[in-house]
Design a protein around this motif. Structure first.
Motif, PDB file in Angstrom:
ATOM      1  N   SER A  91       0.797  -1.224   0.000  1.00  0.00           N
ATOM      2  CA  SER A  91       0.000   0.000   0.000  1.00  0.00           C
ATOM      3  C   SER A  91       0.830   1.274   0.000  1.00  0.00           C
ATOM      4  CB  SER A  91      -0.927   0.013   1.223  1.00  0.00           C
ATOM      5  OG  SER A  91      -0.177  -0.213   2.415  1.00  0.00           O
ATOM      6  N   CYS A  92       2.087   1.229   0.496  1.00  0.00           N
ATOM      7  CA  CYS A  92       2.883   2.456   0.551  1.00  0.00           C
ATOM      8  C   CYS A  92       4.363   2.135   0.676  1.00  0.00           C
ATOM      9  CB  CYS A  92       2.428   3.357   1.701  1.00  0.00           C
ATOM     10  SG  CYS A  92       2.235   2.508   3.282  1.00  0.00           S
ATOM     11  N   LEU A  93       5.176   3.105   0.249  1.00  0.00           N
ATOM     12  CA  LEU A  93       6.633   2.979   0.247  1.00  0.00           C
ATOM     13  C   LEU A  93       7.253   4.250   0.816  1.00  0.00           C
ATOM     14  CD1 LEU A  93       7.167   1.694  -3.412  1.00  0.00           C
ATOM     15  CD2 LEU A  93       7.586   0.336  -1.356  1.00  0.00           C
ATOM     16  N   ALA A  94       8.459   4.110   1.380  1.00  0.00           N
ATOM     17  CA  ALA A  94       9.222   5.276   1.807  1.00  0.00           C
ATOM     18  C   ALA A  94      10.699   4.969   1.656  1.00  0.00           C
ATOM     19  CB  ALA A  94       8.902   5.642   3.258  1.00  0.00           C
ATOM     20  N   LEU A  95      11.469   5.964   1.225  1.00  0.00           N
ATOM     21  CA  LEU A  95      12.917   5.851   1.125  1.00  0.00           C
ATOM     22  C   LEU A  95      13.533   6.549   2.322  1.00  0.00           C
ATOM     23  CD1 LEU A  95      13.447   6.648  -2.671  1.00  0.00           C
ATOM     24  CD2 LEU A  95      12.979   4.449  -1.565  1.00  0.00           C
ATOM     25  N   CYS A  96      14.476   5.868   2.954  1.00  0.00           N
ATOM     26  CA  CYS A  96      15.008   6.361   4.218  1.00  0.00           C
ATOM     27  C   CYS A  96      16.474   5.998   4.331  1.00  0.00           C
ATOM     28  CB  CYS A  96      14.200   5.758   5.352  1.00  0.00           C
ATOM     29  SG  CYS A  96      14.651   6.359   6.961  1.00  0.00           S
ATOM     30  N   ALA A 139       5.027  -1.065   3.173  1.00  0.00           N
ATOM     31  CA  ALA A 139       3.964  -1.478   4.083  1.00  0.00           C
ATOM     32  C   ALA A 139       2.827  -2.100   3.301  1.00  0.00           C
ATOM     33  CB  ALA A 139       3.459  -0.295   4.901  1.00  0.00           C
ATOM     34  N   SER A 140       2.038  -2.874   4.014  1.00  0.00           N
ATOM     35  CA  SER A 140       1.057  -3.716   3.348  1.00  0.00           C
ATOM     36  C   SER A 140      -0.306  -3.597   3.995  1.00  0.00           C
ATOM     37  CB  SER A 140       1.533  -5.174   3.397  1.00  0.00           C
ATOM     38  OG  SER A 140       0.499  -6.068   3.097  1.00  0.00           O
ATOM     39  N   GLN A 141      -1.338  -3.896   3.204  1.00  0.00           N
ATOM     40  CA  GLN A 141      -2.671  -4.020   3.754  1.00  0.00           C
ATOM     41  C   GLN A 141      -2.776  -5.276   4.610  1.00  0.00           C
ATOM     42  OE1 GLN A 141      -5.680  -3.607   0.709  1.00  0.00           O
ATOM     43  NE2 GLN A 141      -4.658  -1.855  -0.222  1.00  0.00           N
ATOM     44  N   GLY A 142      -1.729  -6.108   4.551  1.00  0.00           N
ATOM     45  CA  GLY A 142      -1.664  -7.283   5.404  1.00  0.00           C
ATOM     46  C   GLY A 142      -1.014  -6.996   6.736  1.00  0.00           C
ATOM     47  N   GLY A 160      -0.024  -6.877  13.123  1.00  0.00           N
ATOM     48  CA  GLY A 160      -1.169  -6.890  14.012  1.00  0.00           C
ATOM     49  C   GLY A 160      -1.712  -5.539  14.408  1.00  0.00           C
ATOM     50  N   ASP A 161      -1.202  -4.466  13.820  1.00  0.00           N
ATOM     51  CA  ASP A 161      -1.636  -3.127  14.197  1.00  0.00           C
ATOM     52  C   ASP A 161      -2.568  -2.482  13.185  1.00  0.00           C
ATOM     53  OD1 ASP A 161       1.553  -2.484  15.707  1.00  0.00           O
ATOM     54  OD2 ASP A 161      -0.328  -2.980  16.676  1.00  0.00           O
ATOM     55  N   GLY A 162      -3.234  -3.280  12.390  1.00  0.00           N
ATOM     56  CA  GLY A 162      -4.190  -2.743  11.432  1.00  0.00           C
ATOM     57  C   GLY A 162      -3.566  -2.488  10.081  1.00  0.00           C
ATOM     58  N   SER A 163      -4.355  -2.609   9.051  1.00  0.00           N
ATOM     59  CA  SER A 163      -3.896  -2.403   7.691  1.00  0.00           C
ATOM     60  C   SER A 163      -3.209  -1.052   7.545  1.00  0.00           C
ATOM     61  CB  SER A 163      -5.096  -2.490   6.743  1.00  0.00           C
ATOM     62  OG  SER A 163      -4.713  -2.265   5.419  1.00  0.00           O
ATOM     63  N   VAL A 164      -1.978  -1.053   6.986  1.00  0.00           N
ATOM     64  CA  VAL A 164      -1.179   0.172   6.883  1.00  0.00           C
ATOM     65  C   VAL A 164      -1.526   0.898   5.581  1.00  0.00           C
ATOM     66  CG1 VAL A 164       1.143   1.139   6.916  1.00  0.00           C
ATOM     67  CG2 VAL A 164       0.665  -0.983   8.141  1.00  0.00           C
ATOM     68  N   LYS A 165      -1.871   2.161   5.679  1.00  0.00           N
ATOM     69  CA  LYS A 165      -2.281   2.951   4.521  1.00  0.00           C
ATOM     70  C   LYS A 165      -1.220   3.944   4.060  1.00  0.00           C
ATOM     71  CE  LYS A 165      -6.448   1.326   4.003  1.00  0.00           C
ATOM     72  NZ  LYS A 165      -6.820   0.569   2.779  1.00  0.00           N
ATOM     73  N   ALA A 166      -0.356   4.388   4.974  1.00  0.00           N
ATOM     74  CA  ALA A 166       0.659   5.386   4.624  1.00  0.00           C
ATOM     75  C   ALA A 166       1.783   5.315   5.636  1.00  0.00           C
ATOM     76  CB  ALA A 166       0.052   6.790   4.603  1.00  0.00           C
ATOM     77  N   LEU A 167       2.997   5.710   5.185  1.00  0.00           N
ATOM     78  CA  LEU A 167       4.120   5.790   6.123  1.00  0.00           C
ATOM     79  C   LEU A 167       5.082   6.877   5.684  1.00  0.00           C
ATOM     80  CD1 LEU A 167       7.038   4.289   5.089  1.00  0.00           C
ATOM     81  CD2 LEU A 167       5.564   2.306   5.195  1.00  0.00           C
ATOM     82  N   VAL A 168       5.695   7.521   6.677  1.00  0.00           N
ATOM     83  CA  VAL A 168       6.692   8.559   6.441  1.00  0.00           C
ATOM     84  C   VAL A 168       7.801   8.390   7.469  1.00  0.00           C
ATOM     85  CG1 VAL A 168       5.164  10.263   5.376  1.00  0.00           C
ATOM     86  CG2 VAL A 168       5.384  10.187   7.873  1.00  0.00           C
ATOM     87  N   PHE A 203       6.545   7.007  11.071  1.00  0.00           N
ATOM     88  CA  PHE A 203       5.133   7.210  11.394  1.00  0.00           C
ATOM     89  C   PHE A 203       4.293   6.432  10.384  1.00  0.00           C
ATOM     90  CE2 PHE A 203       7.310  10.901  13.116  1.00  0.00           C
ATOM     91  CZ  PHE A 203       6.742  11.026  14.383  1.00  0.00           C
ATOM     92  N   THR A 204       3.362   5.638  10.900  1.00  0.00           N
ATOM     93  CA  THR A 204       2.507   4.832  10.031  1.00  0.00           C
ATOM     94  C   THR A 204       1.048   5.175  10.289  1.00  0.00           C
ATOM     95  OG1 THR A 204       2.520   3.018  11.667  1.00  0.00           O
ATOM     96  CG2 THR A 204       4.154   2.928   9.892  1.00  0.00           C
ATOM     97  N   ALA A 205       0.275   5.265   9.221  1.00  0.00           N
ATOM     98  CA  ALA A 205      -1.164   5.541   9.322  1.00  0.00           C
ATOM     99  C   ALA A 205      -1.922   4.270   8.989  1.00  0.00           C
ATOM    100  CB  ALA A 205      -1.555   6.664   8.367  1.00  0.00           C
ATOM    101  N   HIS A 206      -3.027   4.048   9.710  1.00  0.00           N
ATOM    102  CA  HIS A 206      -3.692   2.762   9.640  1.00  0.00           C
ATOM    103  C   HIS A 206      -5.185   2.896   9.353  1.00  0.00           C
ATOM    104  CE1 HIS A 206      -0.245   0.478  11.474  1.00  0.00           C
ATOM    105  NE2 HIS A 206       0.075   1.726  11.770  1.00  0.00           N
ATOM    106  N   GLN A 207      -5.743   1.787   8.913  1.00  0.00           N
ATOM    107  CA  GLN A 207      -7.164   1.751   8.604  1.00  0.00           C
ATOM    108  C   GLN A 207      -8.012   1.923   9.860  1.00  0.00           C
ATOM    109  OE1 GLN A 207      -8.206  -1.521   6.111  1.00  0.00           O
ATOM    110  NE2 GLN A 207     -10.312  -0.873   5.823  1.00  0.00           N
ATOM    111  N   ASP A 208      -7.427   1.655  11.019  1.00  0.00           N
ATOM    112  CA  ASP A 208      -8.172   1.828  12.266  1.00  0.00           C
ATOM    113  C   ASP A 208      -8.225   3.278  12.723  1.00  0.00           C
ATOM    114  OD1 ASP A 208      -5.647   2.305  13.245  1.00  0.00           O
ATOM    115  OD2 ASP A 208      -5.557   0.543  14.535  1.00  0.00           O
ATOM    116  N   SER A 209      -7.834   4.197  11.847  1.00  0.00           N
ATOM    117  CA  SER A 209      -7.900   5.654  12.056  1.00  0.00           C
ATOM    118  C   SER A 209      -6.880   6.179  13.062  1.00  0.00           C
ATOM    119  CB  SER A 209      -9.306   6.102  12.467  1.00  0.00           C
ATOM    120  OG  SER A 209      -9.605   5.744  13.811  1.00  0.00           O
TER     121      SER A 209
END
Length: 412
Positions: A74-79, A86-89, A109-117, A124-130
């Motif tokens: 679902s998302c990628l970041a270069l660091c 990160a994955s919806q899994g 186990g922390d909810g489907s990941v939608k974004a990361l920076v 920082f990761t953003a999740h489907q669980d808001s």
């Protein structure tokens, strides 16, 4: 079906190319994987093919297919020396460059990941669980990411939950604190000491990085927010309502709306990018169009200068690399566009290789051979790494020739 992953010798292009975008963690030196690391840590698939033309030789390469995710990417970041995917899994994988080996996993186990920076040694990761989760590299073990906190933090909750005025109506018979997102968080960006989060609940929230406190909640759009980008002090939000809105800030005052860019009627805007100088803004739509606007800081003279039918299906992601714009689509393809005078886009190459929609793209400028590295994540659960040349004689299309043994790129 992906061909089997096999252990290979890294290509010169992989070993010579590195992504030095920012410093991610204290683990910046070459570090061996511990004995309890996954058995596939050093396994990845490396593929390339050379093509020779009558007058000039082109070498266009698919460098690697990374297939460790259990769900759609679902998302990628270069660091720094790492690539994070990160994955919806629910899994987040850290790949170490230059050999693209699996360095570590975290976040299961922390909810489907939608974004990361990433910033410094934090992720920082953003999740489907808001919720937003903050991670930091453990001091005791360089390849362990430790959960620091979840946003909104408990301290932020305690300071606000007693006052009725801090609650907002989210839907019928439901209320939440204004610091909480009421739906999935779809996008995150870092800019000028703040984290910005966009959600399907139509709000844009502003968090201070230093103490993780939510400072603002903006009712930004009439429909879901799908993409965020920032440049020159301006934050741009792209929405399913077909608009890109620009948000500014002066001193300690709250953010305010500086201008609105209108997309196509009845077409969602899924992604947005802006040039380094802030002069050009591009949006990708659900109708397959790329739209470009040119303007100035006051937004009074912004105008639509480019409308390009880029894909047969929705544009899901974009990234900029100098004079090139890369777009990924639900039609499973990636298009590379050269930005020309007056914001016009000229198609340079089409890459077909993913077996599902292309959900995320990132590009790295530091590569030998006069090209750049392009990382793509797809709903086929794979991350693919491409070497893209910077010079083309003509429009070129690529198609993937797949077998159980290999997958190569053919230029037409």
């Amino acid at each position: 079906m992906n061909p089997p992953i096999s252990q290979t010798t890294p290509s010169p292009y992989v070993t010579a190319c590195s992504s030095s975008v920012s410093s991610c963690s204290s683990a910046t030196s070459s570090t061996e994987i511990s004995d309890d690391s996954p058995p596939t840590s050093f396994r990845f698939q490396l593929q390339h093919v050379d093509h020779h033309y009558p007058t000039k030789s082109y070498s266009y390469r698919l460098l690697a297919v990374l297939s460790e995710h259990v769900g759609p990417v679902s998302c990628l970041a270069l660091c720094g020396e790492f690539v994070l995917s990160a994955s919806q899994g629910k899994d987040i994988i850290v790949w170490q460059q230059p050999d693209l080996r699996l360095f570590t996993k975290f976040g299961q186990g922390d909810g489907s990941v939608k974004a990361l920076v990433t910033v410094g040694n934090r992720v920082f990761t953003a999740h489907q669980d808001s919720r937003i989760r903050a991670w930091k590299v453990s001091r005791s073990s360089e390849n362990v990411f430790r959960l620091l906190d979840t946003l909104p933090t408990a301290k932020d909750y305690l300071g606000k939950f007693m006052k009725q005025s801090n609650y907002v109506q989210t839907r019928r018979h439901h209320k939440k604190l204004w610091i909480e997102h009421a739906d999935s968080i779809s996008c995150l960006i870092l800019h000028s000491g703040f984290i910005y989060s966009g959600s399907w609940d139509t709000t844009l929230k502003v968090w201070r990085i230093s103490d993780l406190k939510c400072l603002e909640s903006i009712k930004a759009h009439d429909d879901a927010i799908n993409g965020l980008v920032a440049s020159k002090g301006i934050v741009y939000s792209a929405s399913a309502d077909g608009k890109i809105k620009a948000w500014g800030k002066e001193g300690k005052s709250p953010h305010f709306l500086k201008g609105t860019l209108e997309g196509h009627k009845d077409a969602s805007l899924n992604t947005v990018v802006v040039s380094e100088d802030g002069r050009w803004v591009y949006g990708g739509g659900s109708d397959g169009f790329l739209m470009g606007w040119e303007g100035s800081g006051d937004f009074a003279s912004w105008k639509l200068v480019s409308e390009t039918k880029a894909h047969q299906m929705a544009v899901l992601c974009m990234c900029l690399m100098g004079e090139f714009l890369c777009s990924g689509s639900a039609d499973k393809s990636i298009s590379i566009w050269k930005r020309e005078a007056y914001g016009k886009l000229c198609k340079s190459v089409v890459i077909s290789g993913h077996e599902g929609p292309v959900k995320c793209l990132q590009a790295s400028p530091n590569c030998v051979g006069g090209g750049f590295l392009l990382y793509s994540g797809g709903l086929d659960k794979s991350v693919r790494v491409w070497w893209v040349p910077k010079h083309f004689n003509q429009i070129q299309d690529t198609s993937a020739i797949q077998s159980t043994a290999e997958q190569s790129i053919t230029l037409c």
